[in-house]
Design a protein around this motif. Structure first.
Motif, PDB file in Angstrom:
ATOM      1  N   THR A  42      29.304 -22.723  47.331  1.00  0.00           N
ATOM      2  CA  THR A  42      29.362 -22.150  45.930  1.00  0.00           C
ATOM      3  C   THR A  42      30.563 -21.421  45.903  1.00  0.00           C
ATOM      4  OG1 THR A  42      26.793 -22.061  46.115  1.00  0.00           O
ATOM      5  CG2 THR A  42      28.083 -20.618  44.504  1.00  0.00           C
ATOM      6  N   MET A  43      31.398 -21.855  45.232  1.00  0.00           N
ATOM      7  CA  MET A  43      32.784 -21.142  44.988  1.00  0.00           C
ATOM      8  C   MET A  43      32.579 -19.698  44.205  1.00  0.00           C
ATOM      9  SD  MET A  43      35.703 -23.759  44.319  1.00  0.00           S
ATOM     10  CE  MET A  43      36.144 -25.109  45.669  1.00  0.00           C
ATOM     11  N   SER A  44      33.167 -18.818  44.619  1.00  0.00           N
ATOM     12  CA  SER A  44      32.975 -17.475  43.834  1.00  0.00           C
ATOM     13  C   SER A  44      34.450 -16.989  43.560  1.00  0.00           C
ATOM     14  CB  SER A  44      32.416 -16.327  44.694  1.00  0.00           C
ATOM     15  OG  SER A  44      33.186 -16.078  45.687  1.00  0.00           O
ATOM     16  N   VAL A  45      34.714 -16.437  42.442  1.00  0.00           N
ATOM     17  CA  VAL A  45      36.074 -16.001  41.856  1.00  0.00           C
ATOM     18  C   VAL A  45      36.408 -14.982  43.053  1.00  0.00           C
ATOM     19  CG1 VAL A  45      37.117 -14.499  40.288  1.00  0.00           C
ATOM     20  CG2 VAL A  45      35.396 -16.057  39.511  1.00  0.00           C
ATOM     21  N   GLU A  46      35.755 -14.203  43.639  1.00  0.00           N
ATOM     22  CA  GLU A  46      36.103 -13.100  44.604  1.00  0.00           C
ATOM     23  C   GLU A  46      36.797 -14.069  46.075  1.00  0.00           C
ATOM     24  OE1 GLU A  46      33.205 -13.152  42.976  1.00  0.00           O
ATOM     25  OE2 GLU A  46      33.218 -11.224  42.266  1.00  0.00           O
ATOM     26  N   GLY A  47      35.935 -15.152  46.396  1.00  0.00           N
ATOM     27  CA  GLY A  47      36.436 -15.785  47.121  1.00  0.00           C
ATOM     28  C   GLY A  47      37.707 -16.447  47.112  1.00  0.00           C
ATOM     29  N   TYR A 102      34.680 -20.278  54.003  1.00  0.00           N
ATOM     30  CA  TYR A 102      33.525 -19.416  53.543  1.00  0.00           C
ATOM     31  C   TYR A 102      32.203 -19.828  54.085  1.00  0.00           C
ATOM     32  CZ  TYR A 102      37.322 -17.252  50.884  1.00  0.00           C
ATOM     33  OH  TYR A 102      38.548 -16.516  50.660  1.00  0.00           O
ATOM     34  N   TYR A 156      36.902 -24.948  50.823  1.00  0.00           N
ATOM     35  CA  TYR A 156      36.228 -23.969  50.411  1.00  0.00           C
ATOM     36  C   TYR A 156      35.029 -23.547  51.602  1.00  0.00           C
ATOM     37  CZ  TYR A 156      34.417 -19.763  48.148  1.00  0.00           C
ATOM     38  OH  TYR A 156      33.977 -18.421  47.742  1.00  0.00           O
ATOM     39  N   SER A 205      30.127 -21.958  52.640  1.00  0.00           N
ATOM     40  CA  SER A 205      29.545 -21.880  51.306  1.00  0.00           C
ATOM     41  C   SER A 205      29.840 -22.864  50.504  1.00  0.00           C
ATOM     42  CB  SER A 205      29.477 -20.612  50.712  1.00  0.00           C
ATOM     43  OG  SER A 205      28.665 -20.710  49.483  1.00  0.00           O
ATOM     44  N   SER A 235      36.255 -21.258  39.173  1.00  0.00           N
ATOM     45  CA  SER A 235      35.338 -21.654  40.053  1.00  0.00           C
ATOM     46  C   SER A 235      35.008 -23.019  39.795  1.00  0.00           C
ATOM     47  CB  SER A 235      34.016 -20.487  40.447  1.00  0.00           C
ATOM     48  OG  SER A 235      34.584 -19.648  40.938  1.00  0.00           O
ATOM     49  N   GLN A 295      35.974 -26.468  41.548  1.00  0.00           N
ATOM     50  CA  GLN A 295      35.052 -27.181  42.344  1.00  0.00           C
ATOM     51  C   GLN A 295      35.090 -28.577  41.788  1.00  0.00           C
ATOM     52  OE1 GLN A 295      31.549 -24.407  42.887  1.00  0.00           O
ATOM     53  NE2 GLN A 295      30.140 -26.060  43.291  1.00  0.00           N
TER      54      GLN A 295
END
Length: 246
Positions: free
Chosen positions: A96-101, A92, A88, A94, A75, A79
């Motif tokens: 805030t990047m997530s690993v799941e996303g 999404y 991103y 958001s 992430s 980012q």
């Protein structure tokens, strides 16, 4: 760190055209094509050890012999790349990047990779001039005497099952336990998932160990019961007369 495209090259039908994957360290299995991989969910990798795309992608990224990365750091790295954050956010809602996303995004892209229409598709749709006489004879053999269709069936020419063809070795002729590594079942030793055949003419070398250079060589080996590898060394410890079901 390696990338997905390091091995799954879109310009060469999503493979690297090498005997075994060229990862961070020596790999013992051939790079499979990513065409129509959405069809494989639940049975990813040659041995089916990954059930979901997120699991498969995370393992490839974190693997010390494949990509040599770290999903925990993914992430922050992405980012910091200009343009990625806006993409991103658009996907999404958001910043805030997530690993799941990120893993889900790679999975969504993977599912979009499909093979195109072939002459056989046109033939099945009623264009009976789409196949020439030699191709029609091959289709007949594929469905009858050759028994290829017993395992290579359906829209993508795979039964999605795992079989031992008596060639459960690495490119260095060391034993490869195949499906056993995922299940721990003795009956799964040496089994690998039936590969799909879409665009197969473009995805040499063949088998899980990448040891077969051409389709004609592979067909000859199958018709002979897979008795020897290409270096003419005896495969007696692993031999199993070829059949269409286990």
């Amino acid at each position: 760190m390696k990338t997905c495209a390091s091995c799954h090259n879109p310009d060469t039908y999503w493979i690297d055209q090498k005997t075994t994957a060229d990862g961070i360290a020596l790999h013992h299995r051939n790079t499979p094509s990513m065409e129509n991989v959405w069809y494989l969910e639940g049975k990813l990798f040659h041995d089916g050890r990954a059930m979901t795309y997120r699991e498969q992608i995370a393992e490839a990224i974190n693997s010390a012999i494949e990509m040599g990365g770290n999903t925990a750091a993914l992430s922050a790295k992405l980012q910091a790349i200009p343009g990625y954050l806006s993409l991103y956010e658009a996907a999404y809602s958001s910043q805030t990047m997530s690993v799941e996303g990120l893993l889900d995004a790679i999975a969504a892209y993977s599912r979009s990779i499909s093979s195109g229409e072939t002459a056989l598709d046109r033939f099945i749709k009623g264009d009976y001039q789409a196949l020439n006489d030699a191709q029609l004879e091959g289709l007949h053999l594929f469905r009858t005497k050759g028994k290829c269709i017993d395992c290579h069936n359906g829209a993508f020419f795979t039964d999605l099952d795992f079989h031992n063809l008596g060639y459960a070795v690495t490119s260095k002729v060391a034993l490869d336990n195949g499906r056993f590594e995922a299940t721990g079942l003795e009956t799964d030793k040496g089994k690998f998932r039936t590969p799909g055949l879409r665009n197969v003419v473009h995805t040499a070398p063949y088998l899980q160990n990448g040891s077969i250079a051409s389709l004609s060589e592979l067909i000859n080996l199958l018709s002979q019961g897979m008795p020897k590898n290409q270096d003419n060394r005896s495969m007696a410890p692993y031999r199993r007369i070829f059949k269409t079901s286990d």
